[in-house]
Design a protein around this motif. Structure first.
Motif, PDB file in Angstrom:
ATOM      1  N   VAL A 215       0.850  -1.307   0.080  1.00 44.69           N
ATOM      2  CA  VAL A 215      -0.061   0.078   0.028  1.00 44.69           C
ATOM      3  C   VAL A 215       0.889   1.191  -0.040  1.00 44.69           C
ATOM      4  CG1 VAL A 215      -2.029  -1.238   1.103  1.00 44.69           C
ATOM      5  CG2 VAL A 215      -0.179  -0.094   2.568  1.00 44.69           C
ATOM      6  N   GLY A 216       2.110   1.033   0.150  1.00 42.96           N
ATOM      7  CA  GLY A 216       3.187   2.261   0.091  1.00 42.96           C
ATOM      8  C   GLY A 216       4.455   1.855  -0.484  1.00 42.96           C
ATOM      9  N   ARG A 217       5.101   2.814  -1.288  1.00 40.33           N
ATOM     10  CA  ARG A 217       6.533   2.116  -1.738  1.00 40.33           C
ATOM     11  C   ARG A 217       7.525   3.600  -1.798  1.00 40.33           C
ATOM     12  NH1 ARG A 217       7.332  -2.275  -5.309  1.00 40.33           N
ATOM     13  NH2 ARG A 217       5.269  -2.870  -5.336  1.00 40.33           N
ATOM     14  N   GLY A 218       8.648   3.222  -1.635  1.00 43.65           N
ATOM     15  CA  GLY A 218       9.503   4.558  -1.896  1.00 43.65           C
ATOM     16  C   GLY A 218      11.015   3.856  -1.817  1.00 43.65           C
ATOM     17  N   GLN A 219      11.843   4.752  -2.289  1.00 40.77           N
ATOM     18  CA  GLN A 219      13.201   4.563  -2.510  1.00 40.77           C
ATOM     19  C   GLN A 219      13.973   5.404  -1.310  1.00 40.77           C
ATOM     20  OE1 GLN A 219      14.970   2.170  -4.260  1.00 40.77           O
ATOM     21  NE2 GLN A 219      16.847   2.646  -3.159  1.00 40.77           N
ATOM     22  N   GLY A 220      14.742   5.262  -0.299  1.00 40.21           N
ATOM     23  CA  GLY A 220      15.643   6.171   0.297  1.00 40.21           C
ATOM     24  C   GLY A 220      15.821   5.851   1.842  1.00 40.21           C
ATOM     25  N   ARG A 221      15.877   6.792   2.489  1.00 40.27           N
ATOM     26  CA  ARG A 221      16.182   6.171   4.186  1.00 40.27           C
ATOM     27  C   ARG A 221      15.039   6.278   5.029  1.00 40.27           C
ATOM     28  NH1 ARG A 221      21.844   7.678   6.753  1.00 40.27           N
ATOM     29  NH2 ARG A 221      20.778   6.854   8.358  1.00 40.27           N
ATOM     30  N   ARG A 222      13.884   7.074   4.407  1.00 40.82           N
ATOM     31  CA  ARG A 222      12.738   7.121   5.158  1.00 40.82           C
ATOM     32  C   ARG A 222      11.702   6.953   4.238  1.00 40.82           C
ATOM     33  NH1 ARG A 222      11.874  10.652   9.416  1.00 40.82           N
ATOM     34  NH2 ARG A 222      14.094  10.579  10.204  1.00 40.82           N
ATOM     35  N   LEU A 223      10.578   6.506   4.897  1.00 45.90           N
ATOM     36  CA  LEU A 223       9.085   6.744   4.102  1.00 45.90           C
ATOM     37  C   LEU A 223       7.909   7.053   4.993  1.00 45.90           C
ATOM     38  CD1 LEU A 223       7.612   5.661   1.273  1.00 45.90           C
ATOM     39  CD2 LEU A 223       7.187   3.529   2.186  1.00 45.90           C
ATOM     40  N   ASN A 224       7.191   7.975   4.544  1.00 43.73           N
ATOM     41  CA  ASN A 224       6.080   8.347   5.285  1.00 43.73           C
ATOM     42  C   ASN A 224       4.897   8.025   4.528  1.00 43.73           C
ATOM     43  OD1 ASN A 224       7.206   9.665   7.836  1.00 43.73           O
ATOM     44  ND2 ASN A 224       8.129  10.953   6.217  1.00 43.73           N
ATOM     45  N   CYS A 225       4.033   7.259   5.030  1.00 41.99           N
ATOM     46  CA  CYS A 225       2.447   7.175   4.371  1.00 41.99           C
ATOM     47  C   CYS A 225       1.444   7.531   5.106  1.00 41.99           C
ATOM     48  CB  CYS A 225       2.656   5.391   4.006  1.00 41.99           C
ATOM     49  SG  CYS A 225       3.759   5.015   2.810  1.00 41.99           S
ATOM     50  N   THR A 226       0.285   7.601   4.449  1.00 43.52           N
ATOM     51  CA  THR A 226      -0.866   7.494   5.315  1.00 43.52           C
ATOM     52  C   THR A 226      -2.121   6.549   4.893  1.00 43.52           C
ATOM     53  OG1 THR A 226      -1.781   9.148   3.733  1.00 43.52           O
ATOM     54  CG2 THR A 226      -0.791  10.079   5.755  1.00 43.52           C
ATOM     55  N   SER A 227      -2.927   6.264   5.708  1.00 49.03           N
ATOM     56  CA  SER A 227      -3.925   5.459   5.378  1.00 49.03           C
ATOM     57  C   SER A 227      -5.140   5.626   6.311  1.00 49.03           C
ATOM     58  CB  SER A 227      -3.665   4.014   5.430  1.00 49.03           C
ATOM     59  OG  SER A 227      -4.536   3.065   5.383  1.00 49.03           O
ATOM     60  N   VAL A 228      -6.273   5.068   5.919  1.00 52.83           N
ATOM     61  CA  VAL A 228      -7.430   5.238   6.795  1.00 52.83           C
ATOM     62  C   VAL A 228      -7.946   3.929   7.005  1.00 52.83           C
ATOM     63  CG1 VAL A 228      -7.998   7.592   5.980  1.00 52.83           C
ATOM     64  CG2 VAL A 228      -8.957   5.761   4.711  1.00 52.83           C
ATOM     65  N   HIS A 229      -7.437   2.974   6.694  1.00 57.84           N
ATOM     66  CA  HIS A 229      -7.939   1.663   6.759  1.00 57.84           C
ATOM     67  C   HIS A 229      -7.291   0.511   7.771  1.00 57.84           C
ATOM     68  CE1 HIS A 229      -9.805   1.978   2.908  1.00 57.84           C
ATOM     69  NE2 HIS A 229      -8.639   2.365   2.323  1.00 57.84           N
TER      70      HIS A 229
END
Ligand SMILES: [Zn+2]
Ligand SMILES: [Zn+2]
Length: 351
Positions: free
Chosen positions: A309-323
């Motif tokens: 449900v979330g994907r990224g490249q790097g040293r951090r990842l911030n994602c949001t969801s409501v489920h």
């Protein structure tokens, strides 16, 4: 949230079963590899009076139990913290789990999925078979030597991957990951751990005859990183209780430290004023914010109920969801042109 990270290898053998080195030498190898905790898990024997600190390494004793009468061999169970010999209970896995739980211990299903090798007359697969059991703490998501066994389908492959294991090791079996997600989808809490299954034995594969996977090497590969609220006190009983409690809660992640140390990985979820870490339950109060931090850049995936449900490249990842759902993280790095698994978090359970 200040947390202390203990790097642990939770699946190791000595000459009390089929390993090569005794406890003090194993602790020395752990110190050289820079890990903090090693748990010896000999087959069907609990060795008393050897737990303790060896300089900065804590050595604890668990057990790997299976029913020796049952053929083909299956259902290896890692037992931690029972504080006594549990092998006589091997015949009935559910009774064994219940007895370990009564003693305040923990059970993990070892190498639940395996692929045998045809070499040397056949190294049989030793999978977990009885899935209706209840009350175990978790599964061994990633077992290094089990993955290596699966790579040894021909003599040449065995020789090649014994010389260059990092070219072969890619991550937990896909089937084990799906199995874990299925168990979680049933509403169970299932903690994932990783281990080396280190034996330190010599092997002869064609012209190669040596200790292929020394303890020290394996302690730098698949480890379980355990997060505890304060530093260890160097009091064996108190520290053991702290470590087992963190494992029971799922406050840990599996890291393949051969690709670069995974120390420092963190995974949090926030909703309203509540903050959750791995192993926690979190009640939704509006939006969910997920925060993932790594010690080095890599490909990060956030999964909910087994779906990315979330994907990224790097040293951090911030994602949001409501489920609502069971959220966990997978991290991958490239090594020699191939994507390899680096980190598997334990879940945060959002409801
Ligand atoms: Zn085993
Ligand atoms: Zn083992």
């Amino acid at each position: 949230m200040v947390l202390h990270e203990i790097v642990a290898n939770l699946h190791v053998h000595t000459p009390y079963s089929d390993g090569a080195w005794y406890h003090a030498q194993i602790a020395q190898a752990a110190a050289e590899a820079g890990i903090d905790l090693v748990v010896v898990t000999d087959h069907n024997v609990w060795v008393d009076q050897v737990e303790g600190y060896h300089e900065n390494v804590l050595l604890l004793v668990g057990e790997e139990i299976h029913d020796v009468q049952r053929l083909p061999q299956c259902n290896h169970m890692l037992v931690y913290g029972a504080g006594q010999e549990m092998a006589p209970r091997a015949e009935d896995s559910q009774a064994l789990i219940n007895a370990v739980n009564e003693k305040g211990g923990l059970c993990f299903l070892a190498h639940p999925v395996e692929r045998g090798s045809p070499l040397d007359g056949g190294l049989a697969a030793i999978p977990w078979i009885d899935w209706e059991l209840q009350g175990y703490a978790g599964i061994e998501l990633w077992n290094y030597m089990s993955e290596f066994k699966a790579l040894t389908q021909t003599r040449w492959a065995a020789l090649f991957y014994a010389l260059y294991p990092q070219l072969g090791i890619k991550g937990p079996f896909h089937h084990t990951l799906r199995l874990w997600d299925r168990l979680l989808a049933e509403g169970r809490r299932v903690v994932a751990i990783g281990g080396s299954d280190a034996h330190g034995n010599g092997y002869s594969i064609g012209p190669l005859s040596r200790v292929v996977f020394p303890y020290r090497y394996l302690f730098g590969c698949v480890n379980t990183h355990i997060l505890i609220p304060s530093t260890l006190r160097r009091d064996v009983d108190a520290d053991k209780a702290t470590i087992h409690e963190a494992l029971r809660q799922g406050r840990c992640f599996v890291g393949y430290d051969a690709l670069g140390s995974t120390r420092g990985f963190r995974f949090y979820a926030r909703s309203g004023s509540d903050v959750a870490m791995m192993g926690d339950q979190l009640r939704r109060a509006g939006t969910l914010d997920f925060q993932i931090e790594l010690p080095a850049s890599a490909e990060i995936r956030l999964l909910c109920d087994g779906n990315v449900v979330g994907r990224g490249q790097g040293r951090r990842l911030n994602c949001t969801s409501v489920h609502a759902g069971t959220y966990r993280v997978e991290v991958y790095r490239r090594y020699r042109l191939r994507k390899r698994a680096w980190i598997f978090s334990n879940p945060i359970y959002v409801y």
